[in-house]
Write a protein that holds these residues in place. Sequence first.
Motif, PDB file in Angstrom:
ATOM      1  N   LEU A 155      21.590   2.340  -1.272  1.00  0.00           N
ATOM      2  CA  LEU A 155      20.313   2.686  -1.878  1.00  0.00           C
ATOM      3  C   LEU A 155      19.520   3.641  -1.004  1.00  0.00           C
ATOM      4  CD1 LEU A 155      19.351  -0.846  -3.212  1.00  0.00           C
ATOM      5  CD2 LEU A 155      20.340   1.060  -4.498  1.00  0.00           C
ATOM      6  N   VAL A 156      19.760   3.605   0.297  1.00  0.00           N
ATOM      7  CA  VAL A 156      19.156   4.545   1.246  1.00  0.00           C
ATOM      8  C   VAL A 156      20.221   4.962   2.259  1.00  0.00           C
ATOM      9  CG1 VAL A 156      16.792   3.663   1.035  1.00  0.00           C
ATOM     10  CG2 VAL A 156      18.293   2.737   2.786  1.00  0.00           C
ATOM     11  N   ARG A 157      19.950   6.049   2.953  1.00  0.00           N
ATOM     12  CA  ARG A 157      20.891   6.567   3.946  1.00  0.00           C
ATOM     13  C   ARG A 157      20.888   5.702   5.209  1.00  0.00           C
ATOM     14  NH1 ARG A 157      17.396  10.231   2.988  1.00  0.00           N
ATOM     15  NH2 ARG A 157      16.791  10.340   5.173  1.00  0.00           N
ATOM     16  N   PRO A 158      22.005   5.629   5.910  1.00  0.00           N
ATOM     17  CA  PRO A 158      22.069   4.827   7.139  1.00  0.00           C
ATOM     18  C   PRO A 158      21.103   5.281   8.226  1.00  0.00           C
ATOM     19  CG  PRO A 158      24.266   5.393   6.388  1.00  0.00           C
ATOM     20  CD  PRO A 158      23.315   6.148   5.522  1.00  0.00           C
ATOM     21  N   ASP A 159      20.731   6.558   8.249  1.00  0.00           N
ATOM     22  CA  ASP A 159      19.831   7.021   9.301  1.00  0.00           C
ATOM     23  C   ASP A 159      18.448   6.384   9.208  1.00  0.00           C
ATOM     24  OD1 ASP A 159      19.569   8.648   6.954  1.00  0.00           O
ATOM     25  OD2 ASP A 159      18.360  10.053   8.116  1.00  0.00           O
ATOM     26  N   VAL A 160      18.091   5.832   8.057  1.00  0.00           N
ATOM     27  CA  VAL A 160      16.812   5.131   7.928  1.00  0.00           C
ATOM     28  C   VAL A 160      16.815   3.907   8.844  1.00  0.00           C
ATOM     29  CG1 VAL A 160      15.316   3.832   6.348  1.00  0.00           C
ATOM     30  CG2 VAL A 160      16.400   5.944   5.581  1.00  0.00           C
ATOM     31  N   VAL A 161      17.885   3.139   8.803  1.00  0.00           N
ATOM     32  CA  VAL A 161      17.988   1.941   9.635  1.00  0.00           C
ATOM     33  C   VAL A 161      18.063   2.323  11.109  1.00  0.00           C
ATOM     34  CG1 VAL A 161      19.446  -0.052  10.185  1.00  0.00           C
ATOM     35  CG2 VAL A 161      19.013   0.553   7.821  1.00  0.00           C
ATOM     36  N   THR A 162      18.818   3.364  11.412  1.00  0.00           N
ATOM     37  CA  THR A 162      18.944   3.814  12.799  1.00  0.00           C
ATOM     38  C   THR A 162      17.586   4.192  13.370  1.00  0.00           C
ATOM     39  OG1 THR A 162      21.140   4.658  12.274  1.00  0.00           O
ATOM     40  CG2 THR A 162      20.136   5.428  14.312  1.00  0.00           C
ATOM     41  N   SER A 163      16.782   4.888  12.585  1.00  0.00           N
ATOM     42  CA  SER A 163      15.462   5.304  13.071  1.00  0.00           C
ATOM     43  C   SER A 163      14.527   4.110  13.266  1.00  0.00           C
ATOM     44  CB  SER A 163      14.845   6.334  12.129  1.00  0.00           C
ATOM     45  OG  SER A 163      14.510   5.753  10.892  1.00  0.00           O
TER      46      SER A 163
ATOM     47  N   PRO B 167       0.814  -1.225   0.000  1.00  0.00           N
ATOM     48  CA  PRO B 167       0.000   0.000   0.000  1.00  0.00           C
ATOM     49  C   PRO B 167       0.850   1.279   0.000  1.00  0.00           C
ATOM     50  CG  PRO B 167      -0.845  -1.565   1.601  1.00  0.00           C
ATOM     51  CD  PRO B 167       0.468  -2.104   1.113  1.00  0.00           C
ATOM     52  N   HIS B 168       2.121   1.154   0.362  1.00  0.00           N
ATOM     53  CA  HIS B 168       3.028   2.302   0.444  1.00  0.00           C
ATOM     54  C   HIS B 168       4.076   2.274  -0.669  1.00  0.00           C
ATOM     55  CE1 HIS B 168       1.253   2.637   4.427  1.00  0.00           C
ATOM     56  NE2 HIS B 168       1.518   1.361   4.577  1.00  0.00           N
ATOM     57  N   ARG B 169       3.854   1.472  -1.696  1.00  0.00           N
ATOM     58  CA  ARG B 169       4.880   1.210  -2.710  1.00  0.00           C
ATOM     59  C   ARG B 169       5.333   2.441  -3.478  1.00  0.00           C
ATOM     60  NH1 ARG B 169       0.159  -0.865  -4.314  1.00  0.00           N
ATOM     61  NH2 ARG B 169      -0.778  -0.096  -6.232  1.00  0.00           N
ATOM     62  N   ARG B 170       4.526   3.485  -3.534  1.00  0.00           N
ATOM     63  CA  ARG B 170       4.910   4.673  -4.297  1.00  0.00           C
ATOM     64  C   ARG B 170       5.659   5.707  -3.466  1.00  0.00           C
ATOM     65  NH1 ARG B 170       0.192   3.047  -6.921  1.00  0.00           N
ATOM     66  NH2 ARG B 170       0.534   2.755  -9.151  1.00  0.00           N
ATOM     67  N   ARG B 171       5.751   5.480  -2.174  1.00  0.00           N
ATOM     68  CA  ARG B 171       6.509   6.394  -1.311  1.00  0.00           C
ATOM     69  C   ARG B 171       8.003   6.185  -1.513  1.00  0.00           C
ATOM     70  NH1 ARG B 171       3.953   6.712   4.630  1.00  0.00           N
ATOM     71  NH2 ARG B 171       5.542   8.326   4.727  1.00  0.00           N
ATOM     72  N   ARG B 172       8.771   7.222  -1.255  1.00  0.00           N
ATOM     73  CA  ARG B 172      10.230   7.103  -1.378  1.00  0.00           C
ATOM     74  C   ARG B 172      10.761   6.185  -0.276  1.00  0.00           C
ATOM     75  NH1 ARG B 172      13.870  11.638  -1.482  1.00  0.00           N
ATOM     76  NH2 ARG B 172      13.269  11.807   0.687  1.00  0.00           N
ATOM     77  N   ALA B 173      11.670   5.291  -0.641  1.00  0.00           N
ATOM     78  CA  ALA B 173      12.270   4.386   0.346  1.00  0.00           C
ATOM     79  C   ALA B 173      13.028   5.181   1.407  1.00  0.00           C
ATOM     80  CB  ALA B 173      13.194   3.392  -0.350  1.00  0.00           C
ATOM     81  N   ALA B 174      13.585   6.323   1.023  1.00  0.00           N
ATOM     82  CA  ALA B 174      14.327   7.155   1.971  1.00  0.00           C
ATOM     83  C   ALA B 174      13.424   7.713   3.064  1.00  0.00           C
ATOM     84  CB  ALA B 174      15.006   8.301   1.226  1.00  0.00           C
ATOM     85  N   ASP B 175      12.108   7.732   2.832  1.00  0.00           N
ATOM     86  CA  ASP B 175      11.164   8.246   3.821  1.00  0.00           C
ATOM     87  C   ASP B 175      10.617   7.164   4.739  1.00  0.00           C
ATOM     88  OD1 ASP B 175      11.513  10.745   2.715  1.00  0.00           O
ATOM     89  OD2 ASP B 175       9.770  10.562   1.384  1.00  0.00           O
ATOM     90  N   PHE B 176      11.086   5.936   4.588  1.00  0.00           N
ATOM     91  CA  PHE B 176      10.625   4.835   5.438  1.00  0.00           C
ATOM     92  C   PHE B 176      11.140   5.102   6.846  1.00  0.00           C
ATOM     93  CE2 PHE B 176       9.069   0.405   5.225  1.00  0.00           C
ATOM     94  CZ  PHE B 176       9.290   0.025   6.536  1.00  0.00           C
ATOM     95  N   GLY B 177      10.247   5.294   7.780  1.00  0.00           N
ATOM     96  CA  GLY B 177      10.649   5.632   9.135  1.00  0.00           C
ATOM     97  C   GLY B 177       9.829   4.901  10.179  1.00  0.00           C
ATOM     98  N   PRO B 178      10.046   5.246  11.454  1.00  0.00           N
ATOM     99  CA  PRO B 178       9.365   4.556  12.551  1.00  0.00           C
ATOM    100  C   PRO B 178       7.837   4.630  12.485  1.00  0.00           C
ATOM    101  CG  PRO B 178      11.168   5.882  13.392  1.00  0.00           C
ATOM    102  CD  PRO B 178      11.034   6.211  11.940  1.00  0.00           C
ATOM    103  N   LEU B 179       7.289   5.768  12.104  1.00  0.00           N
ATOM    104  CA  LEU B 179       5.825   5.880  12.055  1.00  0.00           C
ATOM    105  C   LEU B 179       5.230   4.971  10.990  1.00  0.00           C
ATOM    106  CD1 LEU B 179       5.317   9.712  12.597  1.00  0.00           C
ATOM    107  CD2 LEU B 179       5.092   7.856  14.256  1.00  0.00           C
TER     108      LEU B 179
END
Length: 147
Positions: A110-118, A60-72
């Motif tokens: 492919l994404v920034r490390p802060d994505v994983v940290t969050s 359902p979120h497939r069109r969002r940027r992977a870089a915006d994948f966060g805790p929420l």
Amino acid sequence: RYRELVDAWRLREDQGRPIELTIGELVLLYVEHATGYYRKHGKPTSEVACVKAACRFLMPHRRRRAADFGPLLLESIRGDMVRADLARTTINAQVGRLRRMMRWAVSKQLVRPDVVTSLAAVAALSEGRCDAREPEPVGPVPPEHVD
């Protein structure tokens, strides 16, 4: 589009400009990686099916940027898993698979490390402290099966 994405990812001619992936594109790349990585005796293991099952909740979120994948977003996806009546332990395992996908994406730049940290800030569901159902307890093996 998929083949172009894979080719661009493999070539990465311009290291200074990261590829802007959507969550859907990242899922395609990760499932391809998982299919090749999780193998035993030349055949994909059951982990590949588990990865695909976890990734279905991302669609359902497939069109969002992977870089915006966060805790929420991860908590929202986890809520979808609860509503799908998955057991708490299964949900925790599937969330772990999604975190592993993002760690893989970081390792491929492919994404920034802060994505994983969050994402690490999202705690696992605890027994008795969430709405997810508990799995059925595993009992002893019947004696007739042992005999």
